[in-house]
Design a protein around this motif. Structure first.
Motif, PDB file in Angstrom:
ATOM      1  N   ARG A 129       0.637  -3.588   1.445  1.00 10.70           N
ATOM      2  CA  ARG A 129       0.920  -2.742   0.612  1.00 10.70           C
ATOM      3  C   ARG A 129       1.725  -3.391  -0.664  1.00 10.70           C
ATOM      4  N   ARG A 131       0.835  -4.129  -4.992  1.00  9.49           N
ATOM      5  CA  ARG A 131      -0.228  -3.640  -6.094  1.00  9.49           C
ATOM      6  C   ARG A 131      -1.008  -4.673  -6.484  1.00  9.49           C
ATOM      7  N   TYR A 174      -6.952   0.420 -11.931  1.00 12.84           N
ATOM      8  CA  TYR A 174      -6.498   0.360 -10.513  1.00 12.84           C
ATOM      9  C   TYR A 174      -5.713  -0.676 -10.150  1.00 12.84           C
ATOM     10  N   HIS A 176      -2.432  -0.694 -10.482  1.00 17.04           N
ATOM     11  CA  HIS A 176      -1.276  -0.086  -9.785  1.00 17.04           C
ATOM     12  C   HIS A 176      -1.412   0.594  -8.576  1.00 17.04           C
ATOM     13  N   ARG A 177      -2.879   0.446  -8.165  1.00 12.31           N
ATOM     14  CA  ARG A 177      -2.991   0.864  -6.581  1.00 12.31           C
ATOM     15  C   ARG A 177      -2.763  -0.509  -5.834  1.00 12.31           C
ATOM     16  N   PRO A 178      -2.362  -0.226  -4.368  1.00  7.12           N
ATOM     17  CA  PRO A 178      -2.161  -1.324  -3.470  1.00  7.12           C
ATOM     18  C   PRO A 178      -3.585  -1.978  -3.345  1.00  7.12           C
TER      19      PRO A 178
ATOM     20  N   ALA B 229       4.711   0.630  -2.936  1.00  6.89           N
ATOM     21  CA  ALA B 229       3.675  -0.969  -2.916  1.00  6.89           C
ATOM     22  C   ALA B 229       4.398  -1.572  -3.921  1.00  6.89           C
ATOM     23  N   ARG B 230       5.459  -1.140  -4.423  1.00 10.06           N
ATOM     24  CA  ARG B 230       6.477  -2.009  -5.472  1.00 10.06           C
ATOM     25  C   ARG B 230       7.246  -3.013  -4.649  1.00 10.06           C
TER      26      ARG B 230
END
Lengths: 336, 302
Positions: A129, A131, A174, A176-178, B229-230
Motif C-alpha cells: 500500500r 502509491r 495512475y 496515485h494508485r497503490p 496508501a499515503r
C-alpha cells in the motif's frame, strides 16, 4: 491509445551512424582507445580494456566503449554472459578486474545522483500500500536522513519535479494508485520516472522490457528513446531482444563468451561480425519489416531468446502482431 | 475495590478512573506503548517482518519470567531479552539478500525453545499469583511510576531513531535494490530496525502480554494501510488507532471483569474488519460509478 506511442520520436539508426566516430565495428581486442573521440566533448561513459571476473571465471574482457550524452546504447548477448554485470560495474557495485572505467569522468559509484539506475525486473507485492508517486518520490529524497519539514519551499519544488517527471513518462493517470495494483507496464513507467527524477545524465537500465507484453514493450522502448534523445540522457540498456528498441538505438555492445563487439546496430548484428565474435557460423536474418533474427549462435539465441519456436517461424509471427508501431516507425524513416 | 459501574458520562468516568493512581499509570503506559508500537509496527507490516516481530514477542516471555525468578527488574528482563534476540535474528539473517523477509526454520526452533524456557522459569517460581497468564496475555494492574518512566525513555529513544532513519528505511523496505544503488546502507538499516523492533516489542509486551503484542504492533498498522496508501497519513493513522484502542481497552477492562488483552485485541480487530468493509464498499461504489459513466458515454456517443 497511449500518449507515449503517439510521441514516438523520429529517430533512426541511419541518421546517427553518420555522426558516429567509429563507423567500423571492431572486434573488441582490436578496438581503439578513448582518444578516438578526439574533438568531441568528454564522453559520459568510458570503458577501456575492461574485464570482469566472477569467482575466478572471466565473464568478459577487452570491452572498449564510449558513450556520449544523448546516445542510446544496448547491451546484447546470450543469457549468463554478464550483461547485468556490466551495469553493476558501471554503478560501482562490482569491481572491474582490468581496464579503466570512467562514469562522467569519475570512478564508478562516485557520480552519485547523476546516474539513474533501473534494476532488473522487480515487481511490487500486489497488496503493497504505497502509491506510485511515493515510489517516484523516494528516488528524489529517499536516501536522506531525518524528517522532511512540511513547510519548506524546497518541498513544493520537489513535489513539482515529481509531478513533472510522472507527466514525462505518461503515468499521471495512475501515479496515485497503490503501485502493487498497477500493471507491469505501468509499474515500469513509474520506475523509469523514479530513475529520472534527479535529472541523471546517465541512465542504466537492466532489461526494462522483460516480461512486458508486446504493445507495452514498444511503448516503453519509445519512451526510453524519447527521454534519451530529447532530454539528452545517455542510456545504456541491457536487452534480451533488440527488436523493440532497434530503431531507437545508436549503438550496441554485443557480448559473447569472453569477447565483445561495439558499433552501430547494422554493423554489429550481421552474420559476418557475429560469426567472428562467436567463432562459429551465425546467420542474421532480416524480416520484411526490418526486424532481426539471429540463427545458429551457440547457447540460447540472444536476440529473441525467450520465445519457444525456432528462429525462422518466429520472426514472421511477431512481425504480424507488432506490425502497426513498426510500420509507422518505418514510414517516418522513409519520410525523413 | 468494589466493582465500579460505567456511567456513560465520560467526564465522570475518567474522573473516577483518574482517582486511582494505578489507572493513571496504566493510561500513561498505554499511551506510550501504543504510539511506539504503532510506529514501529507500521514499518514491520510494510517490510513483511511480522514473523520476526512474533519471535521477538515470544522472547519477551522468558525474559520477564527469568526476571521474576531471579529477582531483577522486570523491565530489564523484557528489554534485555528482546534486544538480544533482535541482534541474534540480525546475525542469522546476515547472509541473505537485503530486504528479503524470509526467516529460516532456525528462528522457529529458537522461538519454541525460549517459550519452553519461560514456562520452566514460571514453574520454578511458585510465588506468582496469576502464574504465566499476566506475562502472556497482559495486565494493567501494578504498573509503577518507575516503569512508566522507563517506558517513556525507551519509547522516546525509539521514536527519535525512527525519525532519523525513517525515510531511508522506507526506501530500503519498498525498493531495496535501488536504495542500495543510491548508497542507502540497506543491511545496516535492517539490523537497526530489528533492534528498534525488539525495544518496541518489549514495551508492548508489558501492556498486552507477550502473546498479544500483535494487537498493537500489527492490527493498527494493517488497518491504516487498508484505509490509505499515503505513507505519512497511514503512519499517523496507525498511531492514532493504536492509541484509541489501548485507551478504550483500559476503560473497558476497568469497568468489566475481563482481561485487558482481550479488549484491546477485539477493538483493534473490529476496526480492521470495519476498514476492510469500508474499502470494499468504496471499491464497489467506484466500479459502479465507472460502469454508469461508460454507459452514459456510450449513450452520448449513440
Amino acid at each position: 491509445m497511449n500518449p507515449v506511442v503517439a510521441a514516438e520520436p523520429q529517430h533512426n539508426a541511419d541518421q546517427h551512424n553518420t555522426k558516429q566516430q567509429n563507423p567500423v565495428p571492431t572486434a573488441a581486442s582490436a578496438a581503439g582507445g578513448p582518444s578516438e573521440a578526439g574533438g568531441q566533448a568528454a564522453p559520459v561513459l568510458c570503458l577501456c580494456g575492461a574485464a570482469v571476473r566472477v569467482g575466478g571465471r572471466t565473464l568478459w574482457s577487452g570491452v572498449d566503449l564510449e558513450v556520449q550524452a544523448g546516445e542510446f546504447v544496448a547491451v546484447l548477448g546470450p543469457n549468463g554472459v554478464g550483461k547485468s554485470t556490466l551495469v553493476k560495474v558501471l554503478l560501482g557495485i562490482m569491481p572491474a578486474a582490468e581496464g579503466e572505467i570512467r562514469v562522467l569522468g569519475r570512478r564508478p559509484g562516485e557520480a552519485g545522483s547523476r546516474v539513474g539506475y533501473l534494476p532488473q525486473r522487480r515487481s511490487f507485492d500486489p497488496d503493497l500500500r504505497i502509491r506510485g508517486v511515493d515510489v517516484v518520490r523516494m528516488g528524489l529524497d529517499g536516501d536522506r536522513w531525518g524528517v522532511p519539514l512540511p513547510w519548506s519551499r524546497n518541498r513544493r519544488e520537489q513535489q513539482r519535479r515529481v509531478d513533472e517527471v510522472i507527466e514525462l513518462v505518461g503515468a499521471s493517470g495512475y501515479a496515485h494508485r497503490p503501485i502493487g495494483q498497477c500493471s507491469g507496464g505501468e509499474q515500469q513507467r513509474l520506475l523509469i520516472a523514479q530513475a529520472l527524477v534527479r535529472r541523471p545524465e546517465v541512465l542504466l537500465l537492466d532489461e526494462p522490457l522483460d516480461s512486458l507484453d508486446l504493445p507495452n514493450q514498444s511503448a516503453v522502448a519509445a519512451l526510453i528513446g524519447r527521454i534519451c534523445h530529447q532530454e539528452n540522457v545517455a542510456v545504456v540498456m541491457v536487452a534480451h531482444d533488440v527488436n523493440p528498441i532497434l530503431h531507437h538505438l545508436d549503438r550496441v555492445v554485443y557480448i559473447a563468451e569472453g569477447g565483445a563487439v561495439c558499433g552501430p546496430p547494422s554493423e554489429v548484428i550481421n552474420s559476418e561480425t557475429l560469426t567472428r565474435l562467436y567463432r562459429t557460423p551465425v546467420e542474421v536474418l532480416s524480416t520484411q519489416d526490418g526486424r532481426l533474427v539471429v540463427v545458429g549462435q551457440p547457447e540460447a539465441p540472444a536476440v529473441h531468446a525467450d520465445r519457444h519456436d525456432d528462429g525462422h517461424g518466429h520472426g514472421h509471427g511477431h512481425g504480424d502482431r507488432r506490425g502497426q508501431s513498426d510500420r509507422r516507425g518505418h514510414g517516418d524513416r522513409r519520410a525523413g | 475495590m468494589e466493582s465500579p459501574v460505567f456511567s456513560w458520562n465520560p467526564l465522570y468516568d475518567f474522573q473516577l478512573m483518574w482517582s486511582y493512581p494505578f489507572m493513571v499509570n496504566a493510561f500513561r503506559a498505554g499511551a506510550i506503548v501504543a504510539v511506539v508500537a504503532g510506529a514501529v509496527g507500521w514499518f514491520m507490516v510494510l517490510r513483511r517482518q511480522t514473523f520476526a516481530g512474533h519471535t521477538l514477542s515470544v522472547v519477551a516471555f522468558p525474559g520477564a519470567a527469568l526476571a521474576t525468578l531471579a529477582g531483577f527488574s522486570l523491565s530489564l528482563g523484557y528489554f534485555g531479552f528482546c534486544v538480544a534476540a533482535a541482534l541474534v535474528l540480525a546475525l542469522m539473517r546476515r547472509g541473505r539478500e537485503p530486504g528479503g523477509s524470509e526467516e529460516s526454520a532456525a528462528t522457529g526452533v529458537v522461538q519454541a525453545f525460549l517459550l519452553a524456557c519461560g514456562y520452566l522459569f514460571m514453574a520454578l517460581y511458585k510465588g506468582l499469583l496469576e502464574g504465566p497468564q499476566a506475562l502472556l496475555f497482559g495486565s494493567f494492574l501494578g504498573i509503577t511510576t518507575g516503569q512508566v518512566a522507563t517506558l517513556a525513555v525507551a519509547g522516546l529513544a525509539v521514536l527519535l531513531a525512527l525519525a532519523v532513519l525513517g525515510r531511508p528505511l522506507l526506501f530500503a523496505s519498498v525498493d531495496p535494490q535501488v536504495a542500495a544503488a543510491r548508497g542507502v546502507p540497506v543491511r545496516g538499516l535492517s539490523v537497526a530496525f530489528l533492534v528498534l523492533l525488539g525495544v518496541a516489542t518489549a514495551e508492548a509486551a508489558q501492556i498486552t502480554g507477550a502473546l498479544l503484542v500483535f494487537a498493537l504492533m500489527v492490527l493498527p498498522a494493517a488497518t491504516a494501510q487498508v484505509l490509505t496508501a499515503r505513507p505519512g497519513l497511514s503512519l499517523l493513522l496507525t498511531v492514532v488507532l493504536g492509541f484509541g484502542v489501548t485507551w478504550a481497552g483500559l476503560v473497558a477492562a476497568f469497568y468489566w471483569p475481563y482481561p485487558l488483552g482481550f479488549f484491546v485485541t477485539s477493538f483493534a480487530f473490529g476496526l480492521f474488519l470495519l476498514a476492510h468493509g469500508a474499502r470494499f464498499a468504496a471499491c464497489a461504489l467506484e466500479r459502479r460509478r465507472d460502469a454508469s459513466g461508460t454507459a452514459a458515454l456510450a449513450g452520448g456517443a449513440a
